[in-house]
Write a protein that holds these residues in place. Structure first.
Motif, PDB file in Angstrom:
ATOM      1  N   PRO A  31     161.589   7.630  23.141  1.00  9.79           N
ATOM      2  CA  PRO A  31     161.344   6.539  22.247  1.00  9.79           C
ATOM      3  C   PRO A  31     162.163   6.873  20.882  1.00  9.79           C
ATOM      4  O   PRO A  31     162.456   8.084  20.452  1.00  9.79           O
ATOM      5  CB  PRO A  31     159.960   6.647  21.994  1.00  9.79           C
ATOM      6  N   THR A  32     162.000   5.933  19.845  1.00 14.65           N
ATOM      7  CA  THR A  32     162.491   5.904  18.599  1.00 14.65           C
ATOM      8  C   THR A  32     161.627   6.957  17.833  1.00 14.65           C
ATOM      9  O   THR A  32     162.169   7.824  17.094  1.00 14.65           O
ATOM     10  CB  THR A  32     162.468   4.749  17.874  1.00 14.65           C
ATOM     11  N   ASP A  33     160.140   7.031  17.798  1.00 16.43           N
ATOM     12  CA  ASP A  33     159.481   7.846  17.011  1.00 16.43           C
ATOM     13  C   ASP A  33     158.658   8.731  18.352  1.00 16.43           C
ATOM     14  O   ASP A  33     157.856   8.465  18.728  1.00 16.43           O
ATOM     15  CB  ASP A  33     158.391   7.170  16.242  1.00 16.43           C
ATOM     16  N   GLY A 132     160.606  15.292  23.667  1.00 18.06           N
ATOM     17  CA  GLY A 132     160.552  15.131  21.943  1.00 18.06           C
ATOM     18  C   GLY A 132     161.662  16.056  21.326  1.00 18.06           C
ATOM     19  O   GLY A 132     162.323  15.598  20.449  1.00 18.06           O
ATOM     20  N   GLU A 133     161.901  17.478  22.113  1.00 24.31           N
ATOM     21  CA  GLU A 133     162.862  18.227  21.512  1.00 24.31           C
ATOM     22  C   GLU A 133     164.405  17.833  21.636  1.00 24.31           C
ATOM     23  O   GLU A 133     165.090  18.035  21.043  1.00 24.31           O
ATOM     24  CB  GLU A 133     162.574  19.693  22.106  1.00 24.31           C
ATOM     25  N   MET A 140     168.175  12.744  16.432  1.00 15.49           N
ATOM     26  CA  MET A 140     167.573  12.318  15.210  1.00 15.49           C
ATOM     27  C   MET A 140     168.320  13.239  14.323  1.00 15.49           C
ATOM     28  O   MET A 140     168.764  12.528  13.010  1.00 15.49           O
ATOM     29  CB  MET A 140     166.093  12.380  15.230  1.00 15.49           C
ATOM     30  N   TYR A 141     168.329  14.775  14.343  1.00 14.41           N
ATOM     31  CA  TYR A 141     168.725  15.515  13.273  1.00 14.41           C
ATOM     32  C   TYR A 141     170.224  15.554  13.277  1.00 14.41           C
ATOM     33  O   TYR A 141     170.624  15.678  12.200  1.00 14.41           O
ATOM     34  CB  TYR A 141     168.371  16.793  13.607  1.00 14.41           C
ATOM     35  N   ALA A 164     168.372  21.140  14.004  1.00 13.39           N
ATOM     36  CA  ALA A 164     168.923  20.265  15.193  1.00 13.39           C
ATOM     37  C   ALA A 164     169.229  21.451  16.322  1.00 13.39           C
ATOM     38  O   ALA A 164     168.843  21.428  17.593  1.00 13.39           O
ATOM     39  CB  ALA A 164     170.243  19.447  15.048  1.00 13.39           C
ATOM     40  N   ALA A 165     169.627  22.718  16.120  1.00  8.39           N
ATOM     41  CA  ALA A 165     170.150  23.677  16.812  1.00  8.39           C
ATOM     42  C   ALA A 165     169.007  24.464  17.262  1.00  8.39           C
ATOM     43  O   ALA A 165     168.657  24.844  18.383  1.00  8.39           O
ATOM     44  CB  ALA A 165     170.948  24.731  16.066  1.00  8.39           C
TER      45      ALA A 165
END
Length: 333
Positions: A31-33, A132-133, A140-141, A164-165
Motif C-alpha cells: 500500500p501507499t502507507d 513494509g521494508e 518510498m525512501y 533505504a539501504a
C-alpha cells in the motif's frame, strides 16, 4: 497527534494474540502507507472503524517517539539549570513526558492494535514486516532521496539513501527468519544494532516544503514500525521464539533511535522545553475535543461499540494529558 494517560495497561498481549488468531490473512499488495495498511484486520469491525484505528495507532506511535525526545531535552535543560537562579525546566517535566510516552505505547496503541487485530502468527508478522521494508527500500525512501536532491536538500537526500539501504537489509533478515520459521531450516539472523543519534533542540535543516512533508511521512512511518515490531517481538516471546523476538526488538531499535532520530534532527522536531510543552498541549487538546470524539461518533453510528468506547476513553485521557502539560508549562513561566 499525541496521546497518553496514567492508567495501567488494560489490554495485555494475550488479548492481542487472541484477536490475531481470528484475523484474516494479510494482502500481498504493497500500500501507499504501508505501515498502517499492513494489518491482519479483525473482520468484525467496519472498514471506517479500522481506518480510524489505524490513524490512532499512527498518532500514538508518533507521540511515544516524540515525547521521548522531548523528555531528553527537558532533562538536559534541567541539568544545565542546576545551581542557577534562572527560569529553567524542572526535572519533573522530563518524567511527565516519559510517563505519557509509555502510556501512548503501552496502553492506547496496544488497545487499538488489539481491536484491529494487528498481531498475527510469527510467520504472518514477518510477512507484514517484509512487505513494509520492501516498500521503504524500493519505493518510498528512494523517491524521497531523489526529490530531496532535486530540491537542493542534499543532507536529507543522503539520509534517505542510507535508510533505504538499511531497510533492504532488514527485509533480507526478515526473509531469512521467515524461512526458518516456516520450514525449520536455517537460523534466525542476529538483531541489528542501532547507531544511536542524539537529537538536540534546533531549527529544521531542510528548506524545501516537499522535503519537509517527506520527512513528516518518514517520521510517522518509522515511529509506527518501531511500535509494530515491539508488538511482534512480544508475540514471538509468547511462542518461545526468543531469537525472533530479539530480531524484531533490534530492528525496532534501529527504526526509533537511528532512523526516526536522524530524521528528527533534519526536521527540527525538538525545541525548547516550553515550546515542546506547547506543541504537546495543542496536540492533546485536538485529540480530546475533535479527533477521538469524531472517531467515537462514527464507530457508534456503524455499530462498533467496543471501538467507540476506546475512542471515548482515549479522548478523556487526552484531556487529562493536556491539563498536565499545561500545568507543567505554567510552572516554568
Amino acid at each position: 497527534m499525541f496521546r497518553h494517560s496514567m492508567r495501567a495497561l488494560l489490554v495485555s498481549l494475550c488479548a492481542l494474540t487472541a484477536a490475531s488468531q481470528a484475523a484474516t490473512a494479510m494482502a500481498v499488495a504493497v500500500p501507499t502507507d504501508h505501515h498502517l495498511a499492513m494489518r491482519t484486520a479483525a473482520p468484525a469491525l467496519r472498514a471506517r472503524t479500522l481506518a480510524d484505528l489505524s490513524t490512532a495507532m499512527k498518532g500514538e506511535a508518533y507521540a511515544f517517539a516524540v515525547y521521548g525526545l522531548f523528555a531528553a531535552e527537558a532533562d538536559g535543560q534541567a541539568q544545565a539549570a542546576k545551581g542557577k537562579l534562572v527560569d529553567q525546566p524542572r526535572p519533573a517535566v522530563g518524567e511527565l513526558f516519559r510517563a505519557t510516552a509509555r502510556t501512548e505505547l503501552d496502553e492506547h496503541l496496544h488497545e487499538a492494535a488489539a481491536l484491529a487485530g494487528v498481531v498475527g502468527t510469527n510467520a504472518a508478522n514477518l510477512r507484514q514486516a517484509i512487505n513494509g521494508e520492501t516498500y521503504e527500500h524500493q519505493v518510498m525512501y528512494r523517491r524521497f532521496a531523489e526529490q530531496a536532491r532535486k530540491d537542493g536538500d542534499l543532507e536529507a537526500a543522503k539520509l534517505f539513501t542510507e535508510i533505504a539501504a538499511d531497510e533492504g537489509r532488514h527485509r533480507e533478515a526478515y526473509r531469512t527468519a521467515l524461512t526458518a520459521v516456516t520450514t525449520g531450516r536455517g537460523t534466525i539472523p542476529a538483531p541489528p544494532k542501532a547507531d544511536v543519534v542524539s537529537v538536540p533542540a534546533g531549527l529544521p535543516k531542510v528548506r524545501a516544503a516537499r522535503t519537509k512533508a517527506n520527512l513528516d511521512t518518514a517520521l510517522h512511518g518509522e515511529a509506527l514500525a518501531h511500535a509494530r515490531y515491539t508488538l511482534f517481538a512480544a508475540r514471538a516471546r509468547q511462542t518461545g521464539n526468543t531469537a525472533l523476538a530479539r530480531l524484531f526488538e533490534g530492528t525496532a531499535g534501529v527504526e526509533l533511535h537511528e532512523h526516526f532520530a536522524g530524521e528528527a534532527v533534519l526536521a527540527g522536531l525538538v525545541g525548547t522545553t516550553k515550546t515542546n510543552l506547547r506543541t504537546a498541549i495543542t496536540g492533546e487538546r485536538t485529540e480530546a475535543t475533535s479527533l477521538y470524539p469524531g472517531f467515537a461518533k462514527r464507530a457508534t453510528a456503524v455499530g462498533d461499540p467496543a471501538a467507540a468506547r476506546f475512542f471515548r476513553d482515549t479522548a478523556a485521557d487526552e484531556a487529562k494529558h493536556a491539563s498536565a502539560f499545561q500545568q507543567a508549562l505554567n510552572q516554568l513561566r
